[in-house]
Design a protein around this motif. Structure first.
Motif, PDB file in Angstrom:
ATOM      1  N   VAL A   1      17.257  68.224  44.279  1.00  0.00           N
ATOM      2  CA  VAL A   1      16.782  68.006  42.921  1.00  0.00           C
ATOM      3  C   VAL A   1      17.835  67.131  42.247  1.00  0.00           C
ATOM      4  O   VAL A   1      19.020  67.451  42.279  1.00  0.00           O
ATOM      5  CB  VAL A   1      16.615  69.341  42.170  1.00  0.00           C
ATOM      6  CG1 VAL A   1      16.174  69.106  40.737  1.00  0.00           C
ATOM      7  CG2 VAL A   1      15.628  70.249  42.911  1.00  0.00           C
ATOM      8  N   ILE A   2      17.413  66.037  41.657  1.00  0.00           N
ATOM      9  CA  ILE A   2      18.364  65.070  41.101  1.00  0.00           C
ATOM     10  C   ILE A   2      18.028  64.808  39.637  1.00  0.00           C
ATOM     11  O   ILE A   2      16.865  64.623  39.278  1.00  0.00           O
ATOM     12  CB  ILE A   2      18.326  63.753  41.894  1.00  0.00           C
ATOM     13  CG1 ILE A   2      18.645  64.031  43.356  1.00  0.00           C
ATOM     14  CG2 ILE A   2      19.289  62.730  41.309  1.00  0.00           C
ATOM     15  CD1 ILE A   2      18.242  62.942  44.293  1.00  0.00           C
ATOM     16  N   HIS A   3      19.066  64.814  38.803  1.00  0.00           N
ATOM     17  CA  HIS A   3      18.905  64.445  37.402  1.00  0.00           C
ATOM     18  C   HIS A   3      20.136  63.660  36.952  1.00  0.00           C
ATOM     19  O   HIS A   3      21.176  63.719  37.585  1.00  0.00           O
ATOM     20  CB  HIS A   3      18.668  65.666  36.508  1.00  0.00           C
ATOM     21  CG  HIS A   3      19.870  66.542  36.354  1.00  0.00           C
ATOM     22  ND1 HIS A   3      20.200  67.512  37.274  1.00  0.00           N
ATOM     23  CD2 HIS A   3      20.821  66.588  35.398  1.00  0.00           C
ATOM     24  CE1 HIS A   3      21.310  68.123  36.888  1.00  0.00           C
ATOM     25  NE2 HIS A   3      21.710  67.577  35.744  1.00  0.00           N
ATOM     26  N   LYS A   4      19.970  62.934  35.876  1.00  0.00           N
ATOM     27  CA  LYS A   4      21.070  62.102  35.376  1.00  0.00           C
ATOM     28  C   LYS A   4      21.803  62.836  34.258  1.00  0.00           C
ATOM     29  O   LYS A   4      21.182  63.394  33.357  1.00  0.00           O
ATOM     30  CB  LYS A   4      20.544  60.755  34.882  1.00  0.00           C
ATOM     31  CG  LYS A   4      21.653  59.777  34.579  1.00  0.00           C
ATOM     32  CD  LYS A   4      21.146  58.374  34.427  1.00  0.00           C
ATOM     33  CE  LYS A   4      22.365  57.457  34.268  1.00  0.00           C
ATOM     34  NZ  LYS A   4      22.016  56.103  34.027  1.00  0.00           N
ATOM     35  N   GLU A   5      23.126  62.831  34.331  1.00  0.00           N
ATOM     36  CA  GLU A   5      23.995  63.381  33.285  1.00  0.00           C
ATOM     37  C   GLU A   5      24.992  62.294  32.916  1.00  0.00           C
ATOM     38  O   GLU A   5      25.910  62.010  33.683  1.00  0.00           O
ATOM     39  CB  GLU A   5      24.749  64.614  33.783  1.00  0.00           C
ATOM     40  CG  GLU A   5      23.936  65.878  33.848  1.00  0.00           C
ATOM     41  CD  GLU A   5      24.777  67.103  34.183  1.00  0.00           C
ATOM     42  OE1 GLU A   5      26.006  67.077  34.001  1.00  0.00           O
ATOM     43  OE2 GLU A   5      24.180  68.086  34.637  1.00  0.00           O
ATOM     44  N   GLY A   6      24.787  61.684  31.767  1.00  0.00           N
ATOM     45  CA  GLY A   6      25.663  60.585  31.361  1.00  0.00           C
ATOM     46  C   GLY A   6      25.551  59.427  32.336  1.00  0.00           C
ATOM     47  O   GLY A   6      24.459  58.931  32.605  1.00  0.00           O
ATOM     48  N   ASP A   7      26.693  59.016  32.895  1.00  0.00           N
ATOM     49  CA  ASP A   7      26.712  57.916  33.865  1.00  0.00           C
ATOM     50  C   ASP A   7      26.506  58.384  35.304  1.00  0.00           C
ATOM     51  O   ASP A   7      26.489  57.561  36.218  1.00  0.00           O
ATOM     52  CB  ASP A   7      28.049  57.167  33.774  1.00  0.00           C
ATOM     53  CG  ASP A   7      28.213  56.446  32.444  1.00  0.00           C
ATOM     54  OD1 ASP A   7      27.184  56.120  31.811  1.00  0.00           O
ATOM     55  OD2 ASP A   7      29.365  56.217  32.031  1.00  0.00           O
ATOM     56  N   TRP A   8      26.387  59.680  35.543  1.00  0.00           N
ATOM     57  CA  TRP A   8      26.324  60.244  36.897  1.00  0.00           C
ATOM     58  C   TRP A   8      24.954  60.806  37.210  1.00  0.00           C
ATOM     59  O   TRP A   8      24.242  61.282  36.337  1.00  0.00           O
ATOM     60  CB  TRP A   8      27.365  61.349  37.056  1.00  0.00           C
ATOM     61  CG  TRP A   8      28.759  60.842  36.972  1.00  0.00           C
ATOM     62  CD1 TRP A   8      29.528  60.728  35.839  1.00  0.00           C
ATOM     63  CD2 TRP A   8      29.554  60.346  38.036  1.00  0.00           C
ATOM     64  NE1 TRP A   8      30.752  60.202  36.145  1.00  0.00           N
ATOM     65  CE2 TRP A   8      30.801  59.955  37.490  1.00  0.00           C
ATOM     66  CE3 TRP A   8      29.357  60.189  39.401  1.00  0.00           C
ATOM     67  CZ2 TRP A   8      31.821  59.426  38.264  1.00  0.00           C
ATOM     68  CZ3 TRP A   8      30.367  59.668  40.166  1.00  0.00           C
ATOM     69  CH2 TRP A   8      31.586  59.285  39.603  1.00  0.00           C
TER      70      TRP A   8
END
Length: 80
Positions: free
Chosen positions: A10-17
């Protein structure tokens, strides 16, 4: 002896990462893009599985979805 297992990411974006998480093993990693996040997660899982005392619970499939919730924004702060 080598074994092959299939896991979910499961992938999500947090800020630049991009944060990647394997729900079956509750292991997470991150990367600067989706591909790097998955690669780093795979490496983290491989290291985890090297432990001889690790128990793997095989799951046939994981269903992931999204849903929306409507709430009063005055009572909670949301970060993006």
């Amino acid at each position: 002896m080598q074994h092959c297992c299939k896991f979910s990411a499961v992938i999500h974006k947090e800020g630049d990462w991009y944060v990647s998480w394997c729900p079956e093993l509750d292991i997470a990693s991150q990367g600067k893009d989706v591909e790097e996040a998955i690669c780093n997660l795979k490496e983290a899982v491989e290291l985890y599985l090297e432990d001889e005392e690790t128990t793997i619970v095989e799951v046939d499939s994981i269903l992931t979805t999204t849903f929306e919730v409507v709430y009063d924004s005055h009572s909670h702060s949301v970060s993006t």
